[in-house]
Design a protein around this motif. Sequence first.
Motif, mmCIF file in Angstrom:
data_model
loop_
_atom_site.group_PDB
_atom_site.id
_atom_site.type_symbol
_atom_site.label_atom_id
_atom_site.label_comp_id
_atom_site.label_asym_id
_atom_site.label_seq_id
_atom_site.Cartn_x
_atom_site.Cartn_y
_atom_site.Cartn_z
ATOM 1 N N GLN A 177 0.640 -1.029 -0.131
ATOM 2 C CA GLN A 177 -0.020 -0.265 -0.056
ATOM 3 C C GLN A 177 0.824 1.442 -0.285
ATOM 4 N N SER A 178 1.200 1.789 -0.938
ATOM 5 C CA SER A 178 1.598 3.264 -1.206
ATOM 6 C C SER A 178 1.067 4.488 -0.551
ATOM 7 N N TYR A 179 1.389 4.987 0.946
ATOM 8 C CA TYR A 179 1.074 6.011 1.363
ATOM 9 C C TYR A 179 2.014 6.777 1.740
ATOM 10 N N ARG A 180 1.543 8.630 2.162
ATOM 11 C CA ARG A 180 2.565 9.449 3.026
ATOM 12 C C ARG A 180 2.556 9.991 3.934
ATOM 13 N N THR A 181 3.706 10.064 4.177
ATOM 14 C CA THR A 181 3.870 10.898 5.796
ATOM 15 C C THR A 181 4.295 12.114 5.836
ATOM 16 N N SER A 182 3.571 12.759 6.908
ATOM 17 C CA SER A 182 4.246 14.152 6.857
ATOM 18 C C SER A 182 4.320 13.855 9.074
ATOM 19 N N LEU A 183 5.047 15.482 9.609
ATOM 20 C CA LEU A 183 5.257 14.642 10.706
ATOM 21 C C LEU A 183 4.548 16.498 10.929
ATOM 22 N N LEU A 184 3.420 15.803 11.745
ATOM 23 C CA LEU A 184 3.064 16.236 12.508
ATOM 24 C C LEU A 184 2.782 17.047 14.499
ATOM 25 N N SER A 185 4.165 16.081 14.485
ATOM 26 C CA SER A 185 4.762 16.953 15.595
ATOM 27 C C SER A 185 5.925 16.077 16.376
ATOM 28 N N ARG A 186 6.741 16.564 16.864
ATOM 29 C CA ARG A 186 8.406 16.045 17.449
ATOM 30 C C ARG A 186 7.827 15.313 19.105
ATOM 31 N N ASP A 187 7.088 15.820 19.784
ATOM 32 C CA ASP A 187 7.363 15.728 20.695
ATOM 33 C C ASP A 187 6.133 15.744 21.597
ATOM 34 N N PRO A 188 4.716 14.433 21.216
ATOM 35 C CA PRO A 188 5.200 12.944 21.434
ATOM 36 C C PRO A 188 5.245 13.273 19.829
ATOM 37 N N LEU A 189 6.009 12.184 19.996
ATOM 38 C CA LEU A 189 6.274 11.539 18.164
ATOM 39 C C LEU A 189 4.631 11.517 17.514
ATOM 40 N N VAL A 190 4.096 12.500 16.519
ATOM 41 C CA VAL A 190 2.842 12.389 15.837
ATOM 42 C C VAL A 190 3.027 12.330 14.446
ATOM 43 N N ILE A 191 2.655 11.440 13.746
ATOM 44 C CA ILE A 191 2.362 11.476 12.055
ATOM 45 C C ILE A 191 1.767 11.550 11.590
ATOM 46 N N TYR A 192 1.330 12.097 10.321
ATOM 47 C CA TYR A 192 -0.254 12.330 9.922
ATOM 48 C C TYR A 192 0.503 11.506 8.701
ATOM 49 N N ILE A 193 -1.108 10.673 8.742
ATOM 50 C CA ILE A 193 -0.466 9.184 6.913
ATOM 51 C C ILE A 193 -1.423 9.141 6.050
ATOM 52 N N GLU A 194 -1.181 9.262 5.007
ATOM 53 C CA GLU A 194 -2.623 9.705 3.652
ATOM 54 C C GLU A 194 -2.148 8.369 3.143
ATOM 55 N N ASP A 195 -3.864 7.392 2.538
ATOM 56 C CA ASP A 195 -4.373 6.278 2.146
ATOM 57 C C ASP A 195 -3.091 5.407 2.824
ATOM 58 N N PHE A 196 -3.060 5.192 4.339
ATOM 59 C CA PHE A 196 -2.556 4.373 5.347
ATOM 60 C C PHE A 196 -3.381 2.697 4.202
ATOM 61 N N VAL A 197 -4.454 2.706 4.443
ATOM 62 C CA VAL A 197 -5.370 1.210 4.179
ATOM 63 C C VAL A 197 -6.210 1.577 2.764
ATOM 64 N N SER A 198 -6.398 0.054 2.064
ATOM 65 C CA SER A 198 -7.279 0.155 1.026
ATOM 66 C C SER A 198 -8.250 0.413 0.496
ATOM 67 N N GLU A 199 -9.210 0.751 0.311
ATOM 68 C CA GLU A 199 -10.478 0.608 -0.461
ATOM 69 C C GLU A 199 -11.284 -0.888 -0.115
ATOM 70 N N ALA A 200 -10.036 -2.220 -0.688
ATOM 71 C CA ALA A 200 -11.095 -3.079 -0.271
ATOM 72 C C ALA A 200 -11.125 -3.346 1.000
ATOM 73 N N GLU A 201 -9.736 -3.413 1.678
ATOM 74 C CA GLU A 201 -8.928 -3.434 3.710
ATOM 75 C C GLU A 201 -10.400 -2.388 4.112
ATOM 76 N N MET A 202 -10.340 -1.082 3.648
ATOM 77 C CA MET A 202 -11.676 -0.776 4.615
ATOM 78 C C MET A 202 -13.210 -1.153 4.552
#
Length: 280
Positions: A57-82
Amino acid sequence: MARQILTTITFATVMLSVAVAFAWTDYNPLSWEMGKHLPWLSQFVFKDGATSVGPEQSYRTSLLSRDPLVIYIEDFVSEAEMDYLLDLHDRFSEPAKVYPTNGEPYVDKDKRFSNLTFIDRADAVVQGIGARALEFQGSRPNVTLEDPYVQRYGPGGHFMNHYDWIGDESAAARGSNRLSTFLIYLESDCTEGGTRFPRIPPPGLSWNGKWCERIECEDDLSVGADRGGTTIRPIRGNAVFWMNLDRDLKGDTGTLHRGMPVGTGAKTVMNLFTAVHWDP
Ligand SMILES: O=C(O)CCC(=O)C(=O)O
Ligand SMILES: [Fe+2]
């Protein structure tokens, strides 16, 4: 001259190797485990010893916060999985409970109002997503998946402020705690209902740009007790990852969060937690 060059190259190689070794040890928050296990074996290892490599699954990430560590992930799961997970929810869900430190779980809609079903982590679809999740965070053999749950909120549905980790004393007695959370949005046909982190300032200095598609930019940082913080909009397919524990494996109070009340429509999420284990 040739000998001098050779000595310099040898010296540089040794220094580089030492630097790489230290960088690798420092990179791993669970570095006390280093040396006990081969790190590359840790990927895709589950508590029952089963191994799995999930669908790509190809997803994209962006750092939302360093401390605590929070990462935003786009397209983490597929339509079929959902669709598969939503169908399981439709068939098996029950009113969600709250879990007091001492005593039995109970339903209290003022604290938590949603319908929920746990899913066995041995489920093939969960194993696929779980393998992706473990690989994402560079896990170790002492890090495993918990059984995830899928929960749906209708109008007025919400979840009060809480931490996903258990108290440090209970964790010490048990020899484990929730290391990380993947909150995955499966359904977002709703108004409001964001996931709010009151202690995490919003990312970026500007309210403009792509972040405003993912977080509520209407939040006013300057006024009111319940203002500020970061509220993540539910968007189907996307996920938020965060570390619940600090580097000493103690609960991080910066991770306080809540599911804001849904206005109209429905919001459904899957919570996939990883747990870290040690000898109590
Ligand atoms: O629904 C949300 O936005 C948050 C859910 C949550 O925090 C939880 O189930 O632990
Ligand atoms: Fe939570």
